[in-house]
Design a protein around this motif. Structure first.
Motif, PDB file in Angstrom:
ATOM      1  N   LYS A 162       0.814  -1.216   0.000  1.00 45.33           N
ATOM      2  CA  LYS A 162       0.000   0.000   0.000  1.00 45.33           C
ATOM      3  C   LYS A 162       0.846   1.263   0.000  1.00 45.33           C
ATOM      4  O   LYS A 162       0.403   2.318  -0.467  1.00 45.33           O
ATOM      5  N   SER A 163       2.055   1.166   0.508  1.00 42.17           N
ATOM      6  CA  SER A 163       2.906   2.355   0.587  1.00 42.17           C
ATOM      7  C   SER A 163       3.598   2.668  -0.732  1.00 42.17           C
ATOM      8  O   SER A 163       4.067   3.795  -0.936  1.00 42.17           O
ATOM      9  N   GLN A 164       3.652   1.681  -1.635  1.00 39.77           N
ATOM     10  CA  GLN A 164       4.357   1.884  -2.895  1.00 39.77           C
ATOM     11  C   GLN A 164       3.615   1.226  -4.054  1.00 39.77           C
ATOM     12  O   GLN A 164       4.041   0.188  -4.575  1.00 39.77           O
ATOM     13  N   PRO A 165       2.503   1.812  -4.487  1.00 41.59           N
ATOM     14  CA  PRO A 165       1.819   1.268  -5.675  1.00 41.59           C
ATOM     15  C   PRO A 165       2.755   1.258  -6.879  1.00 41.59           C
ATOM     16  O   PRO A 165       3.602   2.157  -7.036  1.00 41.59           O
ATOM     17  N   LYS A 166       2.612   0.243  -7.705  1.00 40.30           N
ATOM     18  CA  LYS A 166       3.487   0.089  -8.872  1.00 40.30           C
ATOM     19  C   LYS A 166       2.644  -0.065 -10.131  1.00 40.30           C
ATOM     20  O   LYS A 166       1.616  -0.749 -10.131  1.00 40.30           O
ATOM     21  N   LEU A 167       3.111   0.532 -11.205  1.00 47.15           N
ATOM     22  CA  LEU A 167       2.402   0.459 -12.479  1.00 47.15           C
ATOM     23  C   LEU A 167       2.534  -0.932 -13.094  1.00 47.15           C
ATOM     24  O   LEU A 167       3.631  -1.467 -13.226  1.00 47.15           O
ATOM     25  N   ILE A 168       1.388  -1.495 -13.479  1.00 45.41           N
ATOM     26  CA  ILE A 168       1.363  -2.739 -14.244  1.00 45.41           C
ATOM     27  C   ILE A 168       1.264  -2.426 -15.728  1.00 45.41           C
ATOM     28  O   ILE A 168       2.018  -2.962 -16.545  1.00 45.41           O
ATOM     29  N   SER A 169       0.323  -1.524 -16.073  1.00 47.74           N
ATOM     30  CA  SER A 169       0.154  -1.150 -17.479  1.00 47.74           C
ATOM     31  C   SER A 169      -0.587   0.170 -17.561  1.00 47.74           C
ATOM     32  O   SER A 169      -1.289   0.576 -16.626  1.00 47.74           O
ATOM     33  N   HIS A 170      -0.432   0.829 -18.704  1.00 49.04           N
ATOM     34  CA  HIS A 170      -1.077   2.117 -18.958  1.00 49.04           C
ATOM     35  C   HIS A 170      -1.546   2.105 -20.412  1.00 49.04           C
ATOM     36  O   HIS A 170      -0.744   1.906 -21.337  1.00 49.04           O
ATOM     37  N   LEU A 171      -2.860   2.302 -20.591  1.00 49.49           N
ATOM     38  CA  LEU A 171      -3.451   2.279 -21.929  1.00 49.49           C
ATOM     39  C   LEU A 171      -4.232   3.567 -22.123  1.00 49.49           C
ATOM     40  O   LEU A 171      -5.103   3.896 -21.323  1.00 49.49           O
TER      41      LEU A 171
ATOM     42  N   VAL B 109      -4.091 -10.648 -19.830  1.00 57.77           N
ATOM     43  CA  VAL B 109      -2.684 -10.300 -19.604  1.00 57.77           C
ATOM     44  C   VAL B 109      -2.679  -8.874 -19.060  1.00 57.77           C
ATOM     45  O   VAL B 109      -2.781  -7.917 -19.833  1.00 57.77           O
ATOM     46  N   PRO B 110      -2.598  -8.705 -17.738  1.00 62.68           N
ATOM     47  CA  PRO B 110      -2.720  -7.364 -17.153  1.00 62.68           C
ATOM     48  C   PRO B 110      -1.703  -6.367 -17.688  1.00 62.68           C
ATOM     49  O   PRO B 110      -1.972  -5.161 -17.723  1.00 62.68           O
ATOM     50  N   GLU B 111      -0.547  -6.877 -18.112  1.00 58.87           N
ATOM     51  CA  GLU B 111       0.483  -5.995 -18.650  1.00 58.87           C
ATOM     52  C   GLU B 111       0.135  -5.487 -20.048  1.00 58.87           C
ATOM     53  O   GLU B 111       0.790  -4.574 -20.561  1.00 58.87           O
TER      54      GLU B 111
END
Length: 412
Positions: free
Chosen positions: A237-246, A293-295
């Motif tokens: 929760k302290s460090q959200p990370k990007l999986i994908s951006h569309l 495929v979440p990425e």
């Protein structure tokens, strides 16, 4: 004024039950809990509490205050608690076109006075164990202009969009709700380029800011207006990370607003909000997205355009706004989707075949007896805003002018 039943402009597979005009207030988000509907307002401020235990005779039983220069347009309920956003009322200083045209670069809270005195900014927590008498028990102020929308389903963490000093627009934040009387931010994420005070720069087109994110498991599905869609890993929760951006804007018109994850089918429904009159912007779409495929999320279809009447000629805002979000305790389905379409009311879609969504019902409210919308610069047509559906298919709709409508979904 309460009106028990109002005949719709048109309807299919939906039967009117009750109506309340909310005393002319602009209805935005609606949550239903313990036999009461809690409705956030924009220009009118505050929250209305409507007793809906008899859906044919809804009664306004309370209104909650807000600073005169702020709004409480969004809220969340679970059990005996309600979270309500408090944010500077941007539309008091921006026209509609200005508000949606670009990111709010260069604006800090000090530009609008002293936070806490000249406006309120943060999240207020209410005890709703007595449903008609919400009692404030906590407040989380933010160093900025406030929160826009929240997602919270009763667990330890809430998730919100917040416009904070030093950022160009609303970003994603994580809120620890372990002590509801003292909520606190514990994590944040933004699209690179948004942290102006950190030296970041951008060449964004249109307005790039988080409307809100819906959470499923350890993934946050965020809609960033003209910035598109992000999938974030929020296991930490302290460090959200990007999986994908569309992002499909351009070539499409943007306004990405609401995401509904359907994890059992590896699908995502995403609505792009119509923010201007239909003669001022292209038609916005509701999208089907494959997230196996979440990425690499892939758009596979759009929902059909409502056509039971000529909504383009009708004018005003025509297109998607909000989706029923399958909250725990409410109506949940991975094949039946409820979506508001502003001048086209509420629409219901069957996505059993995700490549060919089919419209199966609709309810288009009648125009209100009294118009307040003219003072907001919109055409005098209905603008259905939000939707909440109970387990039994009872549907609650808010409208900018036509109040609260309660209808029964007959298509189950």
């Amino acid at each position: 004024m309460n009106q028990s039943v109002v005949a719709p402009e048109s309807a299919k597979n939906m039967t009117p039950q009750g109506h309340h005009d909310l005393n002319g207030k602009m209805g935005i988000q609606v949550m239903v809990a313990n036999g009461h509907a809690y409705i956030g307002h924009a220009f009118d401020g505050g929250v209305s509490v409507v007793d809906v235990r008899d859906p044919r005779a809804p009664r306004l039983v309370n209104t909650l205050p807000i600073h005169k220069n702020s709004w409480s347009i969004h809220l969340q309920t679970h059990g005996d608690l309600m979270l309500v956003i408090e944010e500077f009322n941007f539309k008091a200083v921006f026209t509609q076109a200005e508000y949606y045209a670009r990111s709010i670069d260069g604006i800090n809270s000090a530009d609008f006075g002293v936070r806490g005195e000249d406006y309120s900014a943060g999240m207020r927590v209410y005890d709703i164990s007595q449903p008609s008498e919400p009692r404030p028990i906590g407040f989380m102020p933010v160093e900025g202009l406030g929160l826009h929308r929240i997602w919270w389903v009763g667990d330890r963490y809430a998730y919100a969009s917040a416009i904070l000093d030093g950022f160009t627009d609303h970003i994603f934040i994580v809120i620890d709700m372990q002590d509801p009387t003292r909520p606190r931010e514990v994590g944040r994420w933004w699209i690179p380029g948004m942290w102006a005070d950190g030296g970041e720069t951008h060449d964004f087109k249109g307005r790039v800011g988080l409307h809100h994110a819906v959470i499923s498991g350890d993934t946050a599905y965020g809609c960033w207006r003209d910035g598109g869609l992000t999938l974030l890993d929020i296991a930490d929760k302290s460090q959200p990370k990007l999986i994908s951006h569309l992002n499909w804007s351009p070539p499409f018109a943007g306004g990405t607003h609401s995401a509904l994850p359907l994890p059992d089918r590896d699908l995502l429904v995403v609505a792009d909000e119509a923010v201007l009159n239909i003669d001022e912007e292209p038609f916005k779409h509701t999208w089907m997205i494959d997230i196996r495929v979440p990425e690499k999320p892939v758009q596979i279809a759009t929902f059909p355009v409502p056509d039971d009447q000529d909504y383009f000629a009708k004018g005003g805002h025509f297109g998607p706004h909000n989706l029923h979000e399958n909250r725990p305790g409410s109506f949940q389905s991975s094949t039946t989707i409820f979506a508001t379409y502003q001048n086209a009311g509420i629409r219901v879609f069957d996505i059993s075949n995700p490549f060919r969504p089919v419209e199966t019902g609709y309810f288009v409210p009648a125009p209100p007896a009294v118009w307040n919308e003219a003072r907001r610069g919109r055409k005098k047509v209905i603008h259905t805003c939000d939707v909440f559906v109970e387990k039994d298919g009872l549907v609650y709709l808010t409208d900018y002018d036509a109040g609260l409508h309660i209808v029964q979904w007959d298509g189950a």
